[in-house]
Motif scaffolding. Sequence first.
Motif, PDB file in Angstrom:
ATOM      1  N   GLY A 292      12.614  51.133  -3.529  1.00  0.00           N
ATOM      2  CA  GLY A 292      12.783  49.967  -2.667  1.00  0.00           C
ATOM      3  C   GLY A 292      14.062  50.016  -1.870  1.00  0.00           C
ATOM      4  O   GLY A 292      14.077  49.754  -0.658  1.00  0.00           O
ATOM      5  N   PHE A 293      15.173  50.388  -2.526  1.00  0.00           N
ATOM      6  CA  PHE A 293      16.456  50.495  -1.829  1.00  0.00           C
ATOM      7  C   PHE A 293      16.401  51.577  -0.755  1.00  0.00           C
ATOM      8  O   PHE A 293      16.875  51.384   0.372  1.00  0.00           O
ATOM      9  CB  PHE A 293      17.561  50.805  -2.842  1.00  0.00           C
ATOM     10  CG  PHE A 293      18.920  51.013  -2.220  1.00  0.00           C
ATOM     11  CD1 PHE A 293      19.734  49.936  -1.921  1.00  0.00           C
ATOM     12  CD2 PHE A 293      19.371  52.294  -1.933  1.00  0.00           C
ATOM     13  CE1 PHE A 293      20.981  50.125  -1.343  1.00  0.00           C
ATOM     14  CE2 PHE A 293      20.610  52.499  -1.364  1.00  0.00           C
ATOM     15  CZ  PHE A 293      21.417  51.410  -1.072  1.00  0.00           C
ATOM     16  N   GLY A 294      15.827  52.740  -1.113  1.00  0.00           N
ATOM     17  CA  GLY A 294      15.745  53.840  -0.146  1.00  0.00           C
ATOM     18  C   GLY A 294      14.908  53.487   1.067  1.00  0.00           C
ATOM     19  O   GLY A 294      15.298  53.774   2.207  1.00  0.00           O
ATOM     20  N   LEU A 295      13.758  52.834   0.833  1.00  0.00           N
ATOM     21  CA  LEU A 295      12.891  52.441   1.948  1.00  0.00           C
ATOM     22  C   LEU A 295      13.585  51.420   2.845  1.00  0.00           C
ATOM     23  O   LEU A 295      13.546  51.520   4.086  1.00  0.00           O
ATOM     24  CB  LEU A 295      11.588  51.867   1.407  1.00  0.00           C
ATOM     25  CG  LEU A 295      10.573  51.361   2.436  1.00  0.00           C
ATOM     26  CD1 LEU A 295      10.182  52.475   3.394  1.00  0.00           C
ATOM     27  CD2 LEU A 295       9.341  50.801   1.736  1.00  0.00           C
ATOM     28  N   PHE A 296      14.235  50.443   2.225  1.00  0.00           N
ATOM     29  CA  PHE A 296      14.959  49.424   2.978  1.00  0.00           C
ATOM     30  C   PHE A 296      16.049  50.067   3.835  1.00  0.00           C
ATOM     31  O   PHE A 296      16.225  49.719   5.012  1.00  0.00           O
ATOM     32  CB  PHE A 296      15.572  48.418   2.000  1.00  0.00           C
ATOM     33  CG  PHE A 296      15.924  47.095   2.612  1.00  0.00           C
ATOM     34  CD1 PHE A 296      14.997  46.070   2.661  1.00  0.00           C
ATOM     35  CD2 PHE A 296      17.192  46.872   3.124  1.00  0.00           C
ATOM     36  CE1 PHE A 296      15.321  44.842   3.215  1.00  0.00           C
ATOM     37  CE2 PHE A 296      17.536  45.652   3.680  1.00  0.00           C
ATOM     38  CZ  PHE A 296      16.590  44.634   3.727  1.00  0.00           C
ATOM     39  N   ALA A 297      16.771  51.020   3.252  1.00  0.00           N
ATOM     40  CA  ALA A 297      17.850  51.698   3.975  1.00  0.00           C
ATOM     41  C   ALA A 297      17.305  52.533   5.132  1.00  0.00           C
ATOM     42  O   ALA A 297      17.876  52.539   6.239  1.00  0.00           O
ATOM     43  CB  ALA A 297      18.641  52.579   3.012  1.00  0.00           C
ATOM     44  N   ILE A 298      16.192  53.234   4.905  1.00  0.00           N
ATOM     45  CA  ILE A 298      15.599  54.054   5.972  1.00  0.00           C
ATOM     46  C   ILE A 298      15.200  53.187   7.164  1.00  0.00           C
ATOM     47  O   ILE A 298      15.464  53.532   8.322  1.00  0.00           O
ATOM     48  CB  ILE A 298      14.374  54.828   5.434  1.00  0.00           C
ATOM     49  CG1 ILE A 298      14.825  55.940   4.484  1.00  0.00           C
ATOM     50  CG2 ILE A 298      13.554  55.425   6.572  1.00  0.00           C
ATOM     51  CD1 ILE A 298      13.680  56.620   3.766  1.00  0.00           C
ATOM     52  N   ILE A 299      14.585  52.057   6.863  1.00  0.00           N
ATOM     53  CA  ILE A 299      14.139  51.165   7.944  1.00  0.00           C
ATOM     54  C   ILE A 299      15.335  50.649   8.739  1.00  0.00           C
ATOM     55  O   ILE A 299      15.337  50.673   9.988  1.00  0.00           O
ATOM     56  CB  ILE A 299      13.324  49.989   7.377  1.00  0.00           C
ATOM     57  CG1 ILE A 299      12.044  50.498   6.714  1.00  0.00           C
ATOM     58  CG2 ILE A 299      12.971  49.009   8.492  1.00  0.00           C
ATOM     59  CD1 ILE A 299      11.255  49.423   5.984  1.00  0.00           C
ATOM     60  N   LEU A 300      16.383  50.204   8.041  1.00  0.00           N
ATOM     61  CA  LEU A 300      17.525  49.632   8.742  1.00  0.00           C
ATOM     62  C   LEU A 300      18.338  50.683   9.485  1.00  0.00           C
ATOM     63  O   LEU A 300      18.749  50.478  10.632  1.00  0.00           O
ATOM     64  CB  LEU A 300      18.428  48.891   7.752  1.00  0.00           C
ATOM     65  CG  LEU A 300      18.122  47.407   7.566  1.00  0.00           C
ATOM     66  CD1 LEU A 300      19.125  46.762   6.635  1.00  0.00           C
ATOM     67  CD2 LEU A 300      18.155  46.680   8.907  1.00  0.00           C
ATOM     68  N   ILE A 301      18.576  51.816   8.843  1.00  0.00           N
ATOM     69  CA  ILE A 301      19.347  52.876   9.500  1.00  0.00           C
ATOM     70  C   ILE A 301      18.589  53.424  10.694  1.00  0.00           C
ATOM     71  O   ILE A 301      19.173  53.760  11.723  1.00  0.00           O
ATOM     72  CB  ILE A 301      19.673  54.001   8.493  1.00  0.00           C
ATOM     73  CG1 ILE A 301      20.635  53.460   7.421  1.00  0.00           C
ATOM     74  CG2 ILE A 301      20.288  55.206   9.183  1.00  0.00           C
ATOM     75  CD1 ILE A 301      20.867  54.413   6.267  1.00  0.00           C
ATOM     76  N   GLY A 302      17.270  53.490  10.591  1.00  0.00           N
ATOM     77  CA  GLY A 302      16.471  54.013  11.702  1.00  0.00           C
ATOM     78  C   GLY A 302      16.283  53.023  12.840  1.00  0.00           C
ATOM     79  O   GLY A 302      15.814  53.402  13.911  1.00  0.00           O
ATOM     80  N   THR A 303      16.621  51.768  12.605  1.00  0.00           N
ATOM     81  CA  THR A 303      16.425  50.751  13.663  1.00  0.00           C
ATOM     82  C   THR A 303      17.763  50.250  14.188  1.00  0.00           C
ATOM     83  O   THR A 303      18.270  50.748  15.178  1.00  0.00           O
ATOM     84  CB  THR A 303      15.580  49.582  13.125  1.00  0.00           C
ATOM     85  OG1 THR A 303      16.154  49.099  11.898  1.00  0.00           O
ATOM     86  CG2 THR A 303      14.166  50.033  12.836  1.00  0.00           C
ATOM     87  N   ASN A 304      18.339  49.251  13.518  1.00  0.00           N
ATOM     88  CA  ASN A 304      19.578  48.666  14.025  1.00  0.00           C
ATOM     89  C   ASN A 304      20.396  48.140  12.859  1.00  0.00           C
ATOM     90  O   ASN A 304      20.397  46.945  12.570  1.00  0.00           O
ATOM     91  CB  ASN A 304      19.261  47.536  15.015  1.00  0.00           C
ATOM     92  CG  ASN A 304      20.463  47.174  15.861  1.00  0.00           C
ATOM     93  OD1 ASN A 304      21.597  47.423  15.472  1.00  0.00           O
ATOM     94  ND2 ASN A 304      20.212  46.583  17.012  1.00  0.00           N
ATOM     95  N   LEU A 305      21.145  49.039  12.212  1.00  0.00           N
ATOM     96  CA  LEU A 305      21.918  48.652  11.031  1.00  0.00           C
ATOM     97  C   LEU A 305      23.031  47.679  11.383  1.00  0.00           C
ATOM     98  O   LEU A 305      23.285  46.715  10.668  1.00  0.00           O
ATOM     99  CB  LEU A 305      22.497  49.894  10.356  1.00  0.00           C
ATOM    100  CG  LEU A 305      23.370  49.654   9.120  1.00  0.00           C
ATOM    101  CD1 LEU A 305      22.560  48.968   8.030  1.00  0.00           C
ATOM    102  CD2 LEU A 305      23.947  50.968   8.611  1.00  0.00           C
ATOM    103  N   ALA A 306      23.723  47.927  12.519  1.00  0.00           N
ATOM    104  CA  ALA A 306      24.855  47.073  12.884  1.00  0.00           C
ATOM    105  C   ALA A 306      24.433  45.621  13.098  1.00  0.00           C
ATOM    106  O   ALA A 306      25.154  44.694  12.762  1.00  0.00           O
ATOM    107  CB  ALA A 306      25.524  47.616  14.149  1.00  0.00           C
ATOM    108  N   GLU A 307      23.224  45.440  13.655  1.00  0.00           N
ATOM    109  CA  GLU A 307      22.772  44.083  13.958  1.00  0.00           C
ATOM    110  C   GLU A 307      22.128  43.399  12.760  1.00  0.00           C
ATOM    111  O   GLU A 307      22.277  42.189  12.576  1.00  0.00           O
ATOM    112  CB  GLU A 307      21.760  44.149  15.110  1.00  0.00           C
ATOM    113  CG  GLU A 307      21.293  42.785  15.591  1.00  0.00           C
ATOM    114  CD  GLU A 307      20.369  42.896  16.785  1.00  0.00           C
ATOM    115  OE1 GLU A 307      19.439  42.087  16.886  1.00  0.00           O
ATOM    116  OE2 GLU A 307      20.582  43.801  17.612  1.00  0.00           O
TER     117      GLU A 307
END
Length: 546
Positions: A292-307
């Motif tokens: 769950g943590f890895g999937l969540f991180a992949i989605i955010l890092i691949g989209t817009n982590l700063a926002e």
Amino acid sequence: MTEHENKSDINRIYSIIDNLQQRLDRIETKLNLETEENISTVQTVAIESESSEDMEFRLGEKWFGKIGIIVFLLAVINFLIFPIGIFSQTLVLAVGFSISLIMMAGSQIREDYLKNFAGYILGGGVILFYLSIMRLKYFSSAPIINDQFTIVSLLFFTALVSMILSLKNKSIALTGISVILFCVANLLSNTTMIFFPVLIAICLATIVIGITYNWKSFPLTGIILTYFTLLLWTINNPFVTGKIIFVNDYMVGLVFVPIIILLYGIANALQTKETNDSNWSYKISIANSVGGFGLFAIILIGTNLAENGLLFIVLSIALFILAILHWNKHHSKLSTFFYSMLAYASFSVAIVSKVDTQNALILLCWQSLVVVSTALWFRSKFIVVANFFIFILILFSFVFSADKLQFTTASFGIVALISARVINWQKKRLELITENLRNAYLLVAFVIFPIVVFNNLPNHLVGIALIGLSFFYYIVGKLINNKKYRLMATGNLIIALGYIIVFGFVSENTTYKVFSFFLASVTLLIVSIVYTKVRLKEKNNSVLNQ
């Protein structure tokens, strides 16, 4: 030694044991002792070793048939998926549906010679039927059905029938295949309003089936398939579209990841203690938290982590809830460790995504104190040890990334002192055997404070500040009656005196020389008197005890 001699020796051993048992029974009868009823004597059993002929029949009976079915499936699957010019679409479909129906019907024949691979035949038939339905729209330049909703409905229905047949046969492997079929149909739906409700339904179904049939490993299968399906959906289902891009509705995925984590985690925590203490329970906790943590991180890092980085706080809350639940229900140290550490990591990512590097590292430093405090609750020395190494990593990152070590660097020393005190206060609760961890924290504080003083105070105030720090250590050591703080005070005082002597001789400021030497002399006299009193007190106590 021949095989016959081996069997004879073993039988002789059994005979000796049997004689000993009979003698014990006679002794118990003689002494009027209570004897166990229904004690069966050890029977001599001839042990048959497996011959090469047995191995031959096992290989031929069980494995050749299964491998043959798999090879046959590969042949038919290739026939269905990859077009062959000489065969029409109708012929391919007719062959696919006919073979699949024959296989499913044949699997129900209850003959002894089919029992070893009846499940393979049924599973193969279901897969071929599913692929034949897909062939109605996919794998062909001239599809028979163009409507997406119709084809997806047929695929869902086929997966449902497969699930019913699998549960009827109580086959965990076939049920796993049925879940895969549901996931494939869900991906092909390509509609947010269908995808996420079905994904939650798959999650709940794997949990309920695992509990109902006592298949402890089945929720783990659900976790892997659920997260992998959600990952494929997020990156635009590359097996269908042929390209990897993050979909516009990725925010919906971020909402559902914590929900799925909570569903699997709560179901696992609410199991009986025997089930929760099993290896499968630990594997489920690790897969659920890390996946769950890895999937969540992949989605955010691949989209817009700063926002959207603050969304990690939501994940952190979900993981911490599961850590608390696993601890309160079963005191499961491994599950609690993974959920809590990834909860802290999620909160750390949220901080880093919104705050500049230096300030973020300071906040992470203070967060480590929160981690130590919660580790006391969970009674987890693993969390404390892991947190220390993370704390050191944060410290080095701060030191090497800073242009100048400002007063804020003292935060690391303060946190180290408080952590050391908390660990000493609750060392029995944490089951810490050695003092190494506490000593390491004290060493960090001992090194950090002089560095902060050297980097931020004028030269003529450095020695005075170090002497003041020494007095602080002495007072703390006196209040809590701890020798280690006195040793830190002594070491710090030696550093201060060395600095005062060296800088006093080279300094051109006469006032500073007089004041600093006077302060150093007074400090040494006071420390000497204190140590003398302590020594006299120890001697008097030893005399009284004698």
